[in-house]
Design an enzyme around this catalytic site. Sequence first.
Site, PDB file in Angstrom:
ATOM      1  N   CYS B 119       0.828  -1.204   0.000  1.00 18.83           N
ATOM      2  CA  CYS B 119       0.000   0.000   0.000  1.00 18.83           C
ATOM      3  C   CYS B 119       0.864   1.256   0.000  1.00 18.83           C
ATOM      4  O   CYS B 119       1.986   1.249   0.490  1.00 18.83           O
ATOM      5  CB  CYS B 119      -0.919   0.008   1.222  1.00 18.83           C
ATOM      6  N   CYS B 200      -3.537   0.268  -3.319  1.00 20.72           N
ATOM      7  CA  CYS B 200      -4.281   0.474  -2.076  1.00 20.72           C
ATOM      8  C   CYS B 200      -3.641   1.613  -1.282  1.00 20.72           C
ATOM      9  O   CYS B 200      -2.472   1.950  -1.491  1.00 20.72           O
ATOM     10  CB  CYS B 200      -4.339  -0.805  -1.240  1.00 20.72           C
TER      11      CYS B 200
END
Lengths: 290, 300
Positions: B119, B200
């Site tokens: 992420c 993400c």
Amino acid sequence: MESSDLALQGLMLFLLLFLMGQANVYTRAGEKRWSGEGTNPHLESIFLGRCNEYISVVNPELSKKNCSAIWEAFESVVHKDPCSVLPSDYDLFINLSRHSIPRDKSLFWENNYNLVTAYADNTRRLIPVTDMLYGRVGDLINWCRQENGSGFDYHSCPTVEDCENNAVDSFWKRASSQYAHDSSGVIHVMLNGSEPSGAYPVEGFFADYEIPNFQKDKVTQFEIWVMHEIGGPYLPVKLLKCLDYTAHADCIFNLAAESTQQRFPSLFGGKWDPSLLFFLFLALASEIQL
Amino acid sequence: MVRESSPCRSQKCRCLLLGLTVILIFGAVAVFAAVIFAGRRDPPAVLLQWKGRGSTDNLKEIMLGRCFTYTEMVNPELRKDCLKIWETFKNAFISKNPCNITEQDYQPLMELAAHPILCNKTLLWSKTNELAHKYTKVQGNFLTLEDTLLGYMADGLTWCGNPSSSEMNYQSCPHWRECANNPSSVYWKMASRAFAEAACGVVHVMLNGSISQPFGNSSIFGSVEVHHLNPKKVHLMKIWVMHNIGGQPSDSCSGSSIKELKSIIEGRNIAFSCEDDHRAVQLIQCVGNPEEPACRVCRT
């Protein structure tokens, strides 16, 4: 009595064999023969991929080079005993992969691989030895023959601590010598001024294998750049530090303060860490260059 | 030599001889025809001609080498079968008309070679190819598509096949203006989609403020990536609008093009922020232009 004797003997024999087996396993798994990392898996594919990429994409003028032959020449060196490989063993490899260096594009260095690679920008700006065909194929990889076998040793390979005439060190000695010999015009040298033992290693590749091979009639000038780590006393250091602390008072540039940037750990491991020295070069180079 | 049998035998002989000759002739004709038609069964494939560059020489060796380098050195936690990846890649376009490549053709490869991304590391880019990659190479905290396996293997390469031939076409390949569904364009479209879907946390985007439209739906960023970010995973998009050092800014965070992007992103329930000339990236530009005023440090 007899049967118990036999049983005891059998048990001792079993224990002996077991212990020998364990020792054998321990030697193979726990202790490595040499102190360096072993040969890279799929070395041939990586080597051929780099060679083909260099002659097809990076420098298409070299499209006539034969990467299979270059690999054969390289691989044949590794047939020798892992501690008996000499730089001259790579002569055929060098002969097949050698190509000219554009004038004023050479870049020599000590102790700052990441910065050099970043600055050179894949031959666009300058061409260090690892951006030549013969340097590119060996860059960041390891190889050696097994001590008692003919194939590659994937477990460990000798470094200079184990023996001087190992495959990898001899490779770079030979490549460095050729690179220096073929350099012309302005010779750029990037040294690390924050190295505790000194920016210029008196015994290193540059001193031992490159300086002696420069051609006096082809070299016009040496340009030395001494780069420093962050936190040093020099003003240009601030620029580098500022990459990480852009909101710091010392880092206010022409416009408003930038957003702070958090430090993220390296994504995939140590080998591809960024070198913040890269930006230091910007400031230092702008001061040193004419 | 009985006179009576000779005419009989000679007649029989003649019949026999005639028969044999006919059979031989037919046999020869049959063999001849078989050879001719067997040869004709695989006619030499006609090499279609296109306006774009041909397949990169030694493509297999280059892609295999890159795959092994990526899985062993760049991202060693990734375990992939590089030989299988090559075969699957090749099967997507070999022997096919390079103007008729479909997403299904590449689906097996996408499944084999896709891998997750951490992420907050995703860096998308549009019209800032060189700068974005110089930045990620040095900074190391961000990943562009070309820093993932699919992008790393194919970056800068060209490839296409030819109908009824198992060979790649090294002479020419379709330019995207000739046909949109060529092997490269479909590949990058699918890889970009997968890359956007895998993102993400915070997604960064580097756009070019020195062109008339930093954001447009004709780019892969505008047409594919923006629409495949998952709002359940991505909560913030941060734009960096970079301008050529010392050049005239054409557009910026306050321009209409970026406002359009903002409304699309916020419409998808993703937060949005924009910054002109992010300093860290500008330092990269400064390496090539150290004399520019924007590159000078305020001396304290």
